[in-house]
Structures are given as C-alpha cells and as structure tokens.
Design an enzyme around this catalytic site. Sequence first.
Site, PDB file in Angstrom:
ATOM      1  N   CYS A 102       0.840  -1.204   0.000  1.00 56.37           N
ATOM      2  CA  CYS A 102       0.000   0.000   0.000  1.00 56.37           C
ATOM      3  C   CYS A 102       0.876   1.256   0.000  1.00 56.37           C
ATOM      4  O   CYS A 102       0.639   2.202  -0.754  1.00 56.37           O
ATOM      5  CB  CYS A 102      -0.929  -0.010   1.209  1.00 56.37           C
ATOM      6  SG  CYS A 102      -2.006   1.418   1.294  1.00 56.37           S
ATOM      7  N   CYS A 198      -6.452  -2.706   7.692  1.00 61.14           N
ATOM      8  CA  CYS A 198      -7.551  -1.751   7.644  1.00 61.14           C
ATOM      9  C   CYS A 198      -8.769  -2.274   6.886  1.00 61.14           C
ATOM     10  O   CYS A 198      -9.888  -1.864   7.152  1.00 61.14           O
ATOM     11  CB  CYS A 198      -7.072  -0.455   7.013  1.00 61.14           C
ATOM     12  SG  CYS A 198      -6.474  -0.650   5.318  1.00 61.14           S
TER      13      CYS A 198
END
Lengths: 374, 390
Positions: A102, A198
């Site tokens: 990410c 997340c």
Amino acid sequence: MTRVVVAMSGGVDSSVAAALLVEQGYEVIGIMLRLWGEGEGAGASTNRCCTLEDMELAYRVADHLGIPFYVLNVADFFKKTVVDFFIAEYLAGRTPNPCLRCNRLVRFDWLLRRALALGAEYLATGHYARVRVVDGRYQLLRGVDPHKDQSYVLAVLGQHELRHAMFPVGGYTKEEVRALARRFGLPVAEKPESQDLCFLADGDYRAFLRRHAPEALRPGPIKDTRGRILGEHQGLAFYTIGQRRGLGIAAGVPLYVVDLDPVENAVIVGTAEELGRRSCLLEGVHFVSGEFPSAPFRATVKVRYRAREIPAWIIPMPDRQARVVLDEPIRGLTPGQAAVMYDGEVVLGLGIIMRTEREPPPEVMETLAASVLA
Amino acid sequence: MAVRTVYMDHSATTPVDPRVVEAMLPYFTEVYGNSASIHRFGRAAAKALEESRRTVAAILGCHPTEIVFTGSGTESDNLALRGVAFAQRRAGRGNHLIVSSVEHHAVLNTARQLEEVFGFEVTYLPVDEYGMVNPDDVGRAIRKDTVLISVMYASNEVGTIQPIAEIARIARAKGIPFHTDAVQAGGMLDLDVNRLGVDLMTLSAHKFYGPKGVGVLYIRQGTPYLPTITGGGHERGRRAGTVNVAGIVGLATALRLAQESRESENARLRRLRDRLIQGILERVPDARLTGHPTERLPHHASFVFKGINGEELLLALDVEGIAASTGSACTSGRAEPSEVLVAMGLPHDWAIGSLRLTLGKSSTDEDIDYVLEVLPRAVARLREMQAVEV
C-alpha cells in the site's frame, strides 16, 4: 510558498504532521484516501482507515488548521493492487504484508503522482520515520521513538519517493506527538491507536479469506518433516509459520507449523527446534539508495514488522535476489513477509522472503567464506 | 492561500442578489404570518405570496393559478412526473412515459423509480453528438398508451438547448402532456409557456440569483395531475405544506430582475464565454467542446480533455482558486464517465475528463485570463502524471 500534500487519516499522527507543516509555513493541502473495505458500495467506506467518523475528524482538523481538504476515492485501485495481492499471496502459501504494498503503490505512487500534479513539492504522512540527505542521496532513517518506528513499512521507498517525502512526526515520540496535538488544539489528541489490517471488517483474516477466496478452503494433509501424514488441514491460508494451536493433532511433543507447501497443498509441522531457521532467499530485493551492491555485506535484519533485529550476512544475487544468513536461528521466518535490512539507524532496503532453510545451503557458505577471505 | 478566487460554477448555484435579500427580509420578521391563516397577519403574507405569483405568471405568460411554488427544482420535477403519471393511470389512459436520456437526475431517477417500482414503461430518447434530442425520435417513441413526455429545456451538463417548441407541437398534436425541466434556462431563456407550448415547467430560484430551497412548477390548466405531497390545501391542493413566503418573494424578485437585464447580460456572458472557449481550445491540446456550438446556454462552456480524470482536474483548479465542476453529479473518484457524455457517443478516455465552466454576473475578462493561464498547466501536469502510470 512550498506546497505540501498531507495524507490525512483523521488520526493523531497525520493530524499533527499537518499542523507542524502549517506552523513551519508551508502551503498545506490535506488529502484523505478512501480505501476499499468489505461491504463496499453501501455508501461510506467500511475500511477502518477511512470510516465516516475518521473522515469527519480529518475534515475538522483541516478546518481547524485552515487548510483545504479533499477525499480521493482510490477504492478500486486499492482493491486491485493491495487486497487482491493479499488474497493471491495466501493462496500461494505465503503470509503477505499488505501495508508495504500500500505504501509503495497507493501512497507513494498513486497519491504522490497526484500531489505532484497539484503542484506540490512534497507528500507528507504521519509515519514515524525520517529522511536525511547525504551528498545528494536520500536516506530513510528509523523514527526516533523505538516503540513507534515505522521505517519497516517504508523500506519500499526509493530515491524519487524520498526526494518528495516528508515525515514530520518522525523526530518525535508518540507521547510528544500527543502533547503537540493538545498544544495545537486538535480534536484527535486522545484517539486510540489503530491496529490490524484496515480492510478486514473484523480483524479476522481467516474469516476474510473464507468470504473472498473460498478456493483457499481446499483441505489437505498435515505432515511432519519426514513426510508422515498426521492429520488434515482446512486450507493453507488458515495456517501461519510458528502456529501451534488449532492443528487438531495429538503428539508427544508440542508441534508447530514449520512450512506450507502449496504444490502438495500440505501443512508441514515440526518441533520447536525444527522451527528455528537462519537462512532465507529473498526476491524482489530493493535498495533505498537505488544501487544494488555486488559483494556480501553485514546488516541487521527485521523479518516481521515487530520482530527483533538479528545481525546477518546479506549475499546479493542476480535477478534482484539475495540470500540472508542470520547469525542465530529464529522462529517465525515466514515466506511472504519482508526482510528489512538496516545499517544502524539507516534503512538499506528489503526483499520478500520466498524460501527458508534451517541452515544455509553449502554453496552459500562457500560464497560467503570466499568473499570474507577476499 | 490561493492568490485569487474565481467562481465559474454558476450552473451549480448563484449568490443571492442583494436586492433580492432586501426584498425578502421583511417576510422573516415583520410579515411572518402563515399565508393560510384568516387573520390580518395571514392576509399580509398571502398578499405577498399572490403578488409573487402574479410576477412569475407574467413572465411565464400564464394565469397565476397555474403557478405552484415548491421547495426546489428537484421537488418540482418529482411532482410533475409522478403527479401526471399517477393521474393518467388513474384515468386509465396508459402506462408509458418518454424522457430524454440526458435529463437531470431529478427526472431520470424519478422515471426509473416509476419504471422499477410502479410498473410504468419508460422510453429513454437518444441524443446526437451535441446532446440534442431529435423531435422525430419523440414522434416515433409515442404510443397509444403514452401519458407523459419530459425533455429538459437546456442541459446542465453540456449546455445544449433542446428544441422544446418542436417537441411540444408533436406532444400537443397527440394530446400528451409535455413537461420541461427549465432549471438551467431560468433567467436566461424565453420562459413563455405558450410560445414554448409546454404543459408543465420546472424552475429553481437559486440558479438565477434567488435563494436556495424554492422552486416553481407551472401546471397548465386542465393537465391531469395528482398531488404526491398531500396534506393541507396549500397551493390549491397541488403541493401541501406551509408556504415559504420569504423564499417565494425572493424567487419572484430574482426572476423579475433577471428578466429585466436578460438581453444585455446574455450578450455580455456570450462574449466572455466565447473568449473562454476559444482560448481553451487554442491552448489545451486534445480538448473538445461538449454540447452544441451555437444552440447553448449563453454562460455555459463545457469540455472534455483526453486522458485525464475530470475530478482530479477540479481539485487542481480548486487549489489555484478556481471553482468549477465536471458537469455531472459526481461519482466521486471512480473513473466512470457521465451517462450524458456516453449517450453523446464520446469514448471512455475522453468522457472521464470533463470540465464545466459556467459564468455569471461576477465574471470578468480578468477571470477568463486567469483560467486561461492556469488550466492549460493543470491539464498538462495531470497528463504527465497519467503518462507514467503503470
């Protein structure tokens, strides 16, 4: 005035980062990324990095600081590059760290490009790490707070990214950052830390895989290191190196998962002793400096985000591979995880662990001996 | 932070004219009665309400009783479509509606609900490369059971003015009620309902320097209509709810002022708009004007730029102080092109890069200069960024 884009999450660290930059006189633009979460499409994101509440908080912080604030929807790109990768790695019998991916592809590529297109010179985040320039080369350093240091997940960055990166809280401890948040009057000072991945709805990656990759549910044999079948497993993805519980087999000694074999679809178990490993092969090796060394060198190596660092030899190999020989065996050396190399407080780079061995193959020791003698 | 700010989003909304604010103020504090009350307080409010109704009716060339005040343009569209569709069905006249495929969502999503939930059949009319409806297509779409036609007066997204009068003649000949969403045309184009030949027409005050939260629905005498907001007998039973007298006074004042300066202001806007269009097409490579080159709203300039994302362009412009729009209701961040631009036949890599710049009273030549300075650079930067994307 130098323009800086701050990646805001509604959390303490990125909020203080933004406040510090405003105080330092930069022209600051806040951007929040709307990431993919399970239950996507139901309006607000269900990703825990960007709930409606976080968005509201980030908006209030931006308003408090008097800076413009935008939410960019990167859900599709995040799903494609991070979540699908996460699933594919588990299906291949590896244990991925999606945060590195990410940072590399979402924050420091997708968002960095947009920041530069907005005329910004820098992209700032709330990570605990530092950037230093030495003779025109950019170095990535640990954050000063040893408990919060996040340089591990930033080891994917290179010269171009670091030239445009700012980590304004990297020089502070978490306690100092909370104090700064109070001093700046930010409405986020007492917000708890976020943990876990997340995009998992409940923090349970096994349940996530059951929902999104049912093919990972293919049962297969549990074998010992000599190939004897001891039981049946529920799917490779549900097991991780070092795992002891939930194997459903009875043995005289405690047994741990020591290997996952995607070819045979087998979980390999062994004793605590068999779990210890001191050698591994890295692929996709990246050096922050942009220069790939040719000779073996010494470094300390972190094989997981929260692992203890171990001194080691690193032996560079062709095709962006490298061999790591640790000075002592450790448990939990896991394919799919990143091995991050440090020289003191400087992050040298990383590689993804692809194969592990209890002891390095003889030819590796020969190479090492030869180069050390030379 | 930005050196200067330029508002070029007048199709989204306009500031309220200070003269309009002035006219509204007494109706918040002094003349606060409920216009439905029988006493002197109510009568004072009712007087202002009916005066406003006469002002609007004079501009539309209709009878005051044909004017219904509503809470917004969207509400007027909802009342029109459902009101006529339900009344027609009740009278056993049929089940078929015709709308254009480039309507505002207030019409489009209402038509879709009538289709999906209430079992009406809907024909969505195609448009040409300029976003224009062909009246012949309307004629061909009409069936024995067609009960309502709705085509917008001017497109919010690409500014194209539709051949409303021609469509109205076709509808009239077949005895089918014809509604037009004139929200973008209000204050700019001819609103005479008889010259246009429409049976229902929607207006919204905040598009012509009036307050937000007030709309008009014109309903020609004799048009089948069933109220879908039910309650008291306000607005002759066509739209229940205590009447927003201050807002309506504002709407009527704003429409009157817009009407008075229409000719000169339109000419001024047209000149600025043409400078803007020409400047952008000259300075930005791979740029196209969307919508009709001449049959378009005088203040409206809309474009597509190949290979960039319109929403990211908006952000880049906002950072430099320029307020603009992509023209469509946002599908935030997803690279999904607008349905209107797709209906106009634009390829995907052009259609996602849309930009709408709409001028207004405050717009100046300096504003145009500033946009012509900033926009080409912003587009170039975004293209540079896209070019290296893996």
